[in-house]
Design a protein around this motif. Sequence first.
Motif, PDB file in Angstrom:
ATOM      1  N   LEU A 141     -22.832  15.234 -30.550  1.00  0.00           N
ATOM      2  CA  LEU A 141     -23.329  15.484 -29.196  1.00  0.00           C
ATOM      3  C   LEU A 141     -22.293  16.165 -28.318  1.00  0.00           C
ATOM      4  CD1 LEU A 141     -25.384  12.227 -28.574  1.00  0.00           C
ATOM      5  CD2 LEU A 141     -26.246  14.527 -29.006  1.00  0.00           C
ATOM      6  N   VAL A 142     -21.026  15.867 -28.520  1.00  0.00           N
ATOM      7  CA  VAL A 142     -19.973  16.551 -27.756  1.00  0.00           C
ATOM      8  C   VAL A 142     -19.977  18.040 -28.089  1.00  0.00           C
ATOM      9  CG1 VAL A 142     -17.473  16.811 -27.482  1.00  0.00           C
ATOM     10  CG2 VAL A 142     -18.493  14.534 -27.444  1.00  0.00           C
ATOM     11  N   TYR A 184     -12.845  15.873 -24.226  1.00  0.00           N
ATOM     12  CA  TYR A 184     -13.950  14.909 -24.214  1.00  0.00           C
ATOM     13  C   TYR A 184     -13.846  13.935 -25.389  1.00  0.00           C
ATOM     14  CZ  TYR A 184     -18.371  13.139 -22.560  1.00  0.00           C
ATOM     15  OH  TYR A 184     -19.332  12.327 -22.017  1.00  0.00           O
ATOM     16  N   PHE A 185     -13.196  14.359 -26.471  1.00  0.00           N
ATOM     17  CA  PHE A 185     -13.008  13.440 -27.593  1.00  0.00           C
ATOM     18  C   PHE A 185     -12.085  12.286 -27.200  1.00  0.00           C
ATOM     19  CE2 PHE A 185     -14.455  17.214 -29.932  1.00  0.00           C
ATOM     20  CZ  PHE A 185     -15.429  16.621 -30.729  1.00  0.00           C
ATOM     21  N   VAL A 186     -11.152  12.547 -26.297  1.00  0.00           N
ATOM     22  CA  VAL A 186     -10.317  11.468 -25.756  1.00  0.00           C
ATOM     23  C   VAL A 186     -11.188  10.517 -24.952  1.00  0.00           C
ATOM     24  CG1 VAL A 186      -8.361  10.906 -24.260  1.00  0.00           C
ATOM     25  CG2 VAL A 186      -8.293  12.959 -25.699  1.00  0.00           C
ATOM     26  N   ARG A 187     -12.090  11.079 -24.177  1.00  0.00           N
ATOM     27  CA  ARG A 187     -13.012  10.258 -23.391  1.00  0.00           C
ATOM     28  C   ARG A 187     -13.932   9.438 -24.300  1.00  0.00           C
ATOM     29  NH1 ARG A 187     -15.248  14.534 -18.967  1.00  0.00           N
ATOM     30  NH2 ARG A 187     -16.533  12.742 -18.362  1.00  0.00           N
ATOM     31  N   LEU A 188     -14.318  10.023 -25.432  1.00  0.00           N
ATOM     32  CA  LEU A 188     -15.167   9.297 -26.380  1.00  0.00           C
ATOM     33  C   LEU A 188     -14.441   8.072 -26.929  1.00  0.00           C
ATOM     34  CD1 LEU A 188     -17.961   9.458 -27.818  1.00  0.00           C
ATOM     35  CD2 LEU A 188     -16.800  10.649 -29.681  1.00  0.00           C
ATOM     36  N   ILE A 210     -18.796   3.647 -36.846  1.00  0.00           N
ATOM     37  CA  ILE A 210     -18.977   4.933 -37.536  1.00  0.00           C
ATOM     38  C   ILE A 210     -20.091   5.738 -36.882  1.00  0.00           C
ATOM     39  CG2 ILE A 210     -19.686   6.010 -39.708  1.00  0.00           C
ATOM     40  CD1 ILE A 210     -18.283   3.655 -41.143  1.00  0.00           C
ATOM     41  N   SER A 211     -21.222   5.074 -36.606  1.00  0.00           N
ATOM     42  CA  SER A 211     -22.346   5.786 -35.981  1.00  0.00           C
ATOM     43  C   SER A 211     -21.971   6.269 -34.581  1.00  0.00           C
ATOM     44  CB  SER A 211     -23.580   4.883 -35.919  1.00  0.00           C
ATOM     45  OG  SER A 211     -23.394   3.816 -35.002  1.00  0.00           O
ATOM     46  N   TYR A 212     -21.175   5.486 -33.870  1.00  0.00           N
ATOM     47  CA  TYR A 212     -20.733   5.843 -32.512  1.00  0.00           C
ATOM     48  C   TYR A 212     -19.944   7.146 -32.528  1.00  0.00           C
ATOM     49  CZ  TYR A 212     -17.954   5.533 -28.192  1.00  0.00           C
ATOM     50  OH  TYR A 212     -17.330   5.798 -26.988  1.00  0.00           O
ATOM     51  N   PHE A 213     -18.942   7.229 -33.401  1.00  0.00           N
ATOM     52  CA  PHE A 213     -18.099   8.425 -33.430  1.00  0.00           C
ATOM     53  C   PHE A 213     -18.799   9.604 -34.111  1.00  0.00           C
ATOM     54  CE2 PHE A 213     -14.734   5.214 -32.768  1.00  0.00           C
ATOM     55  CZ  PHE A 213     -14.141   5.781 -31.645  1.00  0.00           C
ATOM     56  N   ARG A 267     -17.424   4.172 -18.689  1.00  0.00           N
ATOM     57  CA  ARG A 267     -17.938   4.981 -17.592  1.00  0.00           C
ATOM     58  C   ARG A 267     -17.409   6.411 -17.576  1.00  0.00           C
ATOM     59  NH1 ARG A 267     -17.733   1.973 -11.934  1.00  0.00           N
ATOM     60  NH2 ARG A 267     -18.798   3.920 -11.366  1.00  0.00           N
ATOM     61  N   VAL A 268     -16.399   6.717 -18.388  1.00  0.00           N
ATOM     62  CA  VAL A 268     -15.912   8.108 -18.416  1.00  0.00           C
ATOM     63  C   VAL A 268     -16.850   8.996 -19.222  1.00  0.00           C
ATOM     64  CG1 VAL A 268     -13.522   7.344 -18.188  1.00  0.00           C
ATOM     65  CG2 VAL A 268     -14.428   7.830 -20.465  1.00  0.00           C
ATOM     66  N   LEU A 269     -17.816   8.392 -19.913  1.00  0.00           N
ATOM     67  CA  LEU A 269     -18.792   9.159 -20.692  1.00  0.00           C
ATOM     68  C   LEU A 269     -19.937   9.592 -19.782  1.00  0.00           C
ATOM     69  CD1 LEU A 269     -18.918   6.878 -23.851  1.00  0.00           C
ATOM     70  CD2 LEU A 269     -17.601   8.975 -23.561  1.00  0.00           C
TER      71      LEU A 269
END
Length: 346
Positions: free
Chosen positions: A85-86, A103-107, A76-79, A112-114
Amino acid sequence: MNKLSKKRIEWVDVAKAIGIMAVVLGHSLTVHGTLYHFLYWWHMPIFFIMGGFFLRPVKPGQWLTFFKKRVFPLLISYFFCGTILVIASHFFRNESWKYTMFYFVRLVYGGRVLNHYTSVFWYINVYLLALVFVTFLITYIKNREYLIIAGFISLIIGTSYKHIHFLNWKYTPWDFDVALIVAFFVIFGYLYFKNIQKIVKDLWIIIPSAMITCWLIFMQHADKFNFGFFLKSRLIHASYHHIPLSRVSYITIIPIMVSIVVFSFCYFLSEYTPHFLVHFLQVIGQQTLGIMYLHKAFLDILGQIGIQSPYVQTFFALVISFILSYIYMYFLNRIRLSKMNKVARE
């Protein structure tokens, strides 16, 4: 052990504070010299080692409880933080909405895509994977020696190749190949926490270890020894007088030895410095995750407004990230307490 379970171990919280300071400083340095390499020897491994300190096997039928208490809150904290931040990156970095939305797909893909504001989020990816993996191992493997073997096998597999692709992607989702290396440090922390608690007080071990660490730093500076340990990108190299050395042997020695020296420093700091200083560091250590999430964004913003000194950037990024994390946790705890009181009244 009961005493320890009722009271936080001061030097562990202090070590978290020192560790997060090293992380922020490492990310602010633009010159990749001796200090930069030294910080990367230990500033991430030390968190993974501490991540194993308080792991426990899961009791029969309690896996769902484990996921609810240990995994879901971090997810939860991650997303939640990632989303904030995105969106912040979109405005502060003048990014297009197309870039921001993708970028939400990358999240979700992670690893390493971040980059930019969320570049350090790989830490949560690999920690969660290693947490579940190691918890599974310690739950079903009771033999200590087998756990040690499992840790080394995980490390060897994780360092046995240079690069792999996942489907059409250049990098693996959530850096799960890095999680194999991280699992080694988590297992080490789990198995040897009691030993570490004794070693940090033993000057007969710590002084020689500190001297070896200083010697390695000098040799790195003199370009006679070169050890690079960058977990996110899996860039790991080791050489002595420009002769390549075994990466596995150095990973099992240097990060652990330096981390133990740092642990000992934090132990003596917590024992022999004024209590207000120790308490202050403890409070910082208890906000490590929030600082980890936020500091890259503030480092970038500080750079954009013209503050170029890495040490000034580190100071302000730490202070601002800490304040915001502390405020967030304060209100979160108030909400939790309110819910608990409401349930108690019912």
